[in-house]
Design a protein around this motif. Structure first.
Motif, PDB file in Angstrom:
ATOM      1  N   TYR A  71       0.841  -1.189   0.000  1.00  0.00           N
ATOM      2  CA  TYR A  71       0.000   0.000   0.000  1.00  0.00           C
ATOM      3  C   TYR A  71       0.882   1.246   0.000  1.00  0.00           C
ATOM      4  CZ  TYR A  71      -3.113   3.580   1.932  1.00  0.00           C
ATOM      5  OH  TYR A  71      -3.823   4.725   2.154  1.00  0.00           O
ATOM      6  N   GLN A  72       0.558   2.211  -0.856  1.00  0.00           N
ATOM      7  CA  GLN A  72       1.285   3.476  -0.871  1.00  0.00           C
ATOM      8  C   GLN A  72       0.270   4.606  -0.970  1.00  0.00           C
ATOM      9  OE1 GLN A  72       4.715   4.225  -0.537  1.00  0.00           O
ATOM     10  NE2 GLN A  72       3.765   6.211  -0.249  1.00  0.00           N
ATOM     11  N   SER A  77       0.824   7.476   4.241  1.00  0.00           N
ATOM     12  CA  SER A  77       1.257   6.214   4.837  1.00  0.00           C
ATOM     13  C   SER A  77       1.548   5.179   3.761  1.00  0.00           C
ATOM     14  CB  SER A  77       0.186   5.681   5.793  1.00  0.00           C
ATOM     15  OG  SER A  77      -1.000   5.390   5.084  1.00  0.00           O
ATOM     16  N   SER A  78       2.247   4.149   4.173  1.00  0.00           N
ATOM     17  CA  SER A  78       2.542   3.044   3.269  1.00  0.00           C
ATOM     18  C   SER A  78       2.716   1.789   4.096  1.00  0.00           C
ATOM     19  CB  SER A  78       3.807   3.327   2.462  1.00  0.00           C
ATOM     20  OG  SER A  78       4.922   3.413   3.328  1.00  0.00           O
TER      21      SER A  78
END
Length: 134
Positions: free
Chosen positions: A58-59, A63-64
């Motif tokens: 997730y990017q 946040s990632s």
């Protein structure tokens, strides 16, 4: 910043069996079976209260990290389904056929599983799974 919720080694069956409300507990087991059937994956606990299937990198803007493709949580207020609804894109017309539900930014909320068409729910889960796997 990384997402704080991470996969754990906690037992999914034990988590679902411990849900206090009998109806919500039963709904949790039913959604688990549906998602296992659609994804072909085993469920994994994410944090203390979410059950997820699969994962992806997730990017976001702030946040990632790693997140599950589809999942759910049998919360007190509603059975929360993750991965099938995206408030940032066009709404799938299947939601009109689903039955009684509400949505949030990235969540589908079901007050009662028996108030929705589970064939439509399964189709939404399958579409989300296939979309993520492309």
């Amino acid at each position: 910043m990384a997402i704080k919720t991470q996969p754990t080694d906690a037992d999914v069956t034990a988590f679902l069996d411990a849900v206090p409300d009998a109806r919500r507990r039963s709904e949790g087991h039913a959604v688990r079976e549906l998602m296992e059937r659609v994804t072909g994956e085993k469920p994994v606990m994410w944090g203390p209260s979410m059950v997820g299937f699969g994962s992806y990198a997730y990017q976001g803007k702030a946040s990632s990290g790693e997140w599950f493709v589809v999942g759910f949580s049998p919360r007190k207020a509603a059975l929360t389904i993750y991965g099938v609804y995206d408030d940032y894109g066009p709404v799938d017309p299947l939601f009109e056929q689903l039955g009684t539900h509400t949505t949030g930014k990235g969540c589908l909320y079901l007050k009662r599983l028996d108030a929705v068409d589970t064939v439509v729910l399964e189709t939404l889960v399958r579409q989300a799974w296939e979309r993520a796997k492309r």
